[in-house]
Write a protein that holds these residues in place. Sequence first.
Motif, PDB file in Angstrom:
ATOM      1  N   ASN A  32      41.969  31.142  47.299  1.00 48.24           N
ATOM      2  CA  ASN A  32      42.269  31.946  46.112  1.00 48.24           C
ATOM      3  C   ASN A  32      41.572  31.314  44.911  1.00 48.24           C
ATOM      4  O   ASN A  32      41.845  30.171  44.554  1.00 48.24           O
ATOM      5  N   LEU A  33      40.646  32.051  44.300  1.00 48.28           N
ATOM      6  CA  LEU A  33      39.853  31.505  43.199  1.00 48.28           C
ATOM      7  C   LEU A  33      40.483  31.752  41.826  1.00 48.28           C
ATOM      8  O   LEU A  33      39.850  31.487  40.804  1.00 48.28           O
ATOM      9  N   ASP A  34      41.716  32.274  41.822  1.00 53.74           N
ATOM     10  CA  ASP A  34      42.407  32.452  40.541  1.00 53.74           C
ATOM     11  C   ASP A  34      42.539  31.103  39.838  1.00 53.74           C
ATOM     12  O   ASP A  34      42.652  30.056  40.465  1.00 53.74           O
TER      13      ASP A  34
ATOM     14  N   LEU B  58      32.397  27.026  50.216  1.00 55.42           N
ATOM     15  CA  LEU B  58      33.579  27.314  51.024  1.00 55.42           C
ATOM     16  C   LEU B  58      33.151  27.486  52.474  1.00 55.42           C
ATOM     17  O   LEU B  58      32.174  28.165  52.766  1.00 55.42           O
ATOM     18  N   GLY B  59      33.882  26.862  53.373  1.00 48.42           N
ATOM     19  CA  GLY B  59      33.566  26.953  54.791  1.00 48.42           C
ATOM     20  C   GLY B  59      32.762  25.772  55.308  1.00 48.42           C
ATOM     21  O   GLY B  59      32.554  25.643  56.513  1.00 48.42           O
ATOM     22  N   PHE B  60      32.292  24.906  54.406  1.00 49.51           N
ATOM     23  CA  PHE B  60      31.514  23.744  54.829  1.00 49.51           C
ATOM     24  C   PHE B  60      31.432  22.725  53.692  1.00 49.51           C
ATOM     25  O   PHE B  60      31.697  23.049  52.533  1.00 49.51           O
ATOM     26  N   ASN B  61      31.062  21.503  54.047  1.00 49.26           N
ATOM     27  CA  ASN B  61      30.813  20.444  53.074  1.00 49.26           C
ATOM     28  C   ASN B  61      29.326  20.116  53.065  1.00 49.26           C
ATOM     29  O   ASN B  61      28.716  19.972  54.130  1.00 49.26           O
ATOM     30  N   ASN B  62      28.757  19.985  51.908  1.00 47.44           N
ATOM     31  CA  ASN B  62      27.377  19.514  51.785  1.00 47.44           C
ATOM     32  C   ASN B  62      27.439  18.008  51.513  1.00 47.44           C
ATOM     33  O   ASN B  62      27.644  17.582  50.377  1.00 47.44           O
ATOM     34  N   GLN B  63      27.291  17.225  52.580  1.00 49.97           N
ATOM     35  CA  GLN B  63      27.483  15.784  52.457  1.00 49.97           C
ATOM     36  C   GLN B  63      26.483  15.145  51.502  1.00 49.97           C
ATOM     37  O   GLN B  63      26.804  14.195  50.795  1.00 49.97           O
ATOM     38  N   GLU B  64      25.272  15.699  51.472  1.00 46.89           N
ATOM     39  CA  GLU B  64      24.257  15.157  50.572  1.00 46.89           C
ATOM     40  C   GLU B  64      24.692  15.300  49.115  1.00 46.89           C
ATOM     41  O   GLU B  64      24.513  14.364  48.314  1.00 46.89           O
TER      42      GLU B  64
ATOM     43  N   ALA C 247      32.552  15.077  42.943  1.00 48.49           N
ATOM     44  CA  ALA C 247      32.778  15.966  44.079  1.00 48.49           C
ATOM     45  C   ALA C 247      34.273  16.136  44.267  1.00 48.49           C
ATOM     46  O   ALA C 247      35.016  15.143  44.334  1.00 48.49           O
ATOM     47  N   VAL C 248      34.731  17.381  44.315  1.00 46.24           N
ATOM     48  CA  VAL C 248      36.139  17.683  44.563  1.00 46.24           C
ATOM     49  C   VAL C 248      36.252  18.195  45.991  1.00 46.24           C
ATOM     50  O   VAL C 248      35.699  19.241  46.332  1.00 46.24           O
ATOM     51  N   ILE C 249      36.950  17.447  46.835  1.00 45.46           N
ATOM     52  CA  ILE C 249      37.094  17.808  48.238  1.00 45.46           C
ATOM     53  C   ILE C 249      38.502  18.339  48.472  1.00 45.46           C
ATOM     54  O   ILE C 249      39.472  17.600  48.388  1.00 45.46           O
ATOM     55  N   GLY C 250      38.593  19.625  48.733  1.00 44.87           N
ATOM     56  CA  GLY C 250      39.892  20.272  48.937  1.00 44.87           C
ATOM     57  C   GLY C 250      40.315  21.035  47.702  1.00 44.87           C
ATOM     58  O   GLY C 250      40.477  20.445  46.629  1.00 44.87           O
ATOM     59  N   LEU C 251      40.458  22.353  47.838  1.00 37.25           N
ATOM     60  CA  LEU C 251      40.792  23.185  46.676  1.00 37.25           C
ATOM     61  C   LEU C 251      42.200  23.769  46.791  1.00 37.25           C
ATOM     62  O   LEU C 251      42.415  24.971  46.644  1.00 37.25           O
ATOM     63  N   GLY C 252      43.149  22.867  47.048  1.00 38.26           N
ATOM     64  CA  GLY C 252      44.547  23.248  46.930  1.00 38.26           C
ATOM     65  C   GLY C 252      44.945  23.223  45.466  1.00 38.26           C
ATOM     66  O   GLY C 252      44.094  23.224  44.567  1.00 38.26           O
ATOM     67  N   VAL C 253      46.241  23.189  45.191  1.00 37.63           N
ATOM     68  CA  VAL C 253      46.726  23.211  43.808  1.00 37.63           C
ATOM     69  C   VAL C 253      46.150  22.048  43.017  1.00 37.63           C
ATOM     70  O   VAL C 253      45.600  22.220  41.922  1.00 37.63           O
ATOM     71  N   GLU C 254      46.266  20.818  43.559  1.00 39.61           N
ATOM     72  CA  GLU C 254      45.781  19.642  42.835  1.00 39.61           C
ATOM     73  C   GLU C 254      44.262  19.645  42.728  1.00 39.61           C
ATOM     74  O   GLU C 254      43.694  19.231  41.714  1.00 39.61           O
ATOM     75  N   GLY C 255      43.554  20.122  43.776  1.00 37.49           N
ATOM     76  CA  GLY C 255      42.103  20.179  43.729  1.00 37.49           C
ATOM     77  C   GLY C 255      41.601  21.094  42.633  1.00 37.49           C
ATOM     78  O   GLY C 255      40.657  20.763  41.901  1.00 37.49           O
TER      79      GLY C 255
END
Length: 442
Positions: free
Chosen positions: A36-38, A67-73, A4-12
Motif C-alpha cells: 500500500n503506497l498511501d 517492489l518484488g526484488f532487491n537491487n543489491q548494488e 537504503a530502506v529495506i522493508g516497507l511496513g509501517v516503520e519502513g
Amino acid sequence: MKAAVIGLGVEGKKALNSLLKYGWEVYATDLNVNINLDNLPISLSSVDISPQNDKISFVKDNLSIDLGFNNQEKIDSCDAVVLSPSIWGSKIAEHYKNSGKLLCDVKTKHRDIFTIGVTGTNGKTTTVSMIKEILENAGKNVLVGGNAGGGFEGYYDLILEADKQDYDFLLVEVCDMTVGFCNHCFDFDLIALTNMGNDHMDVHGSMEGYKNSLKEFFADKIIFINNNQEYKEEFRELSRLAIEYSKTDYDLDLFGKFNKLNAGLSEAITNFISENTFEIDEKIIKNTLKNFKPVEGRLEVLKLNDCEIYIGKSDNSDAIKAILEEVDFAAVFIGTPRHNENHRLDILNEVVNANPEAIILFPGLEDTLDQAKFRLHALDYQGRIEIANNLDEIIGFVAEFSHNPSILIGGNGQENIIKIQDRLKEICDSFNHKENRLLFED
C-alpha cells in the motif's frame, strides 16, 4: 547522503518519509509487490513506473522504489541502511548489524542523550507524554517518539532529529515487538514497563515468550516495574537496579485506575531523575500530572444528553477489561482488528462477560465484521448486535443510546476512533453551548 530502506511496513514507510524530510536520497525496497503506497510522497501520475513480470520500480526525484526484488548494488552503494524492525533477528538484519551500516550506527548522536524507554502492552503513549510534560515544565528540551503505532513518526525519525539539534532527554516509546531492535539502536539509561497483556501473541507465541524478550531487554539496565507485576522477581534478578512503582496519590483529570498507574510510573521516573540527575521541584511533578489531558485517541469521557461517552483506543483484551471493570455500559462500540489478528477478537470475550444491552461493531483497522459477528455468536451473546459501516451510522447509534448513563467506544483502529472522537466533540460542544444559552435566556 544516500540510504537504503529495506522493508516497507509501517516503520519502513515512516523511515522513508523521515529520510526525505531530512534531505537524504532514498532507495526503498520490499519483496512484496502488493504494498500500500498511501502516505508515501509519490503519485502514480507523476512517477516513472517500470513494470516487469512480478516486479515494479518507481522513480521520482531523490526517491526510487523497487517492489518484488532487491537491487543489491543500489543497497551496497548507500551510506546507511534502514531495516524494518519486523525483520530484526533475520539473517539480513545480522548481516547489516555486523557491517556497521545501520543508520543508528552511522548517525550516533542520539546515543549521547539521556534516554528513557517506555515499553509494555498498554499505557506507553500516555506515560511517555506525562514524562515529557514534566521534564519540559522543568525547563528541559525533550525529544519524543518511537513506536509508529503510538502515533509518532517512528524510531528513525528520532535518530535523524537528534543529529540536527541538542536535546537534554530522549523519550522512546518501545513497542513490545521491537525490543531487540531498540536495544541495539538506543543507549537506554532507564527502562519502564507499564504492564504485560494479551497482545501481539502472534509474535511472542505466549506470555512466556513475551517475558523472555523483556528479560533480554532489561539485562543490566535500571528498570521500573509495577509492584504487582508478574515475573517481577525474574526481572529484578537480571537488572542492574529495579525500582517498583504503584498508583499515584494525585487527583487526575483522567479516567481509570490504569491511568493512576501510568501517572505513578511517570512520578517514579521523574523523582529518580530529580534525585540522581537534576532537581525537579515536586510541585512541577504534581501540577503537571493533575492537569494532564488525555492523549489524542486515548480514553476520554465526553458528555451528551444524560450520557457519559467513554471513547478511546483499547485494542486488546486487557485494555478493554480494565475499562469494563470500572463502569457498566449500556452499549459497547468495538472497532474490528486486521484479518490476521484473531487474538485481538478476545476483546469481544471481555465485552460479552460484561453483558451490555447492545454491541455495535464498526470497521476499525480492517473490515473484519463477519469474523467479529461469528465470535459473538460463538460466545452465545444474547444481546443486540448492530453493524455501523461508517461514521454517520456510528453517530446515529450514539444518539440512540445517549440517554443511557454510559456507553463505550473502543477497540481497534486509532485513526477511525479519533475521527469519531472529533465528530462527537463537535456535537457535544454544540449541544452544551445551546443548552447553556437556553438556560441563560430562561
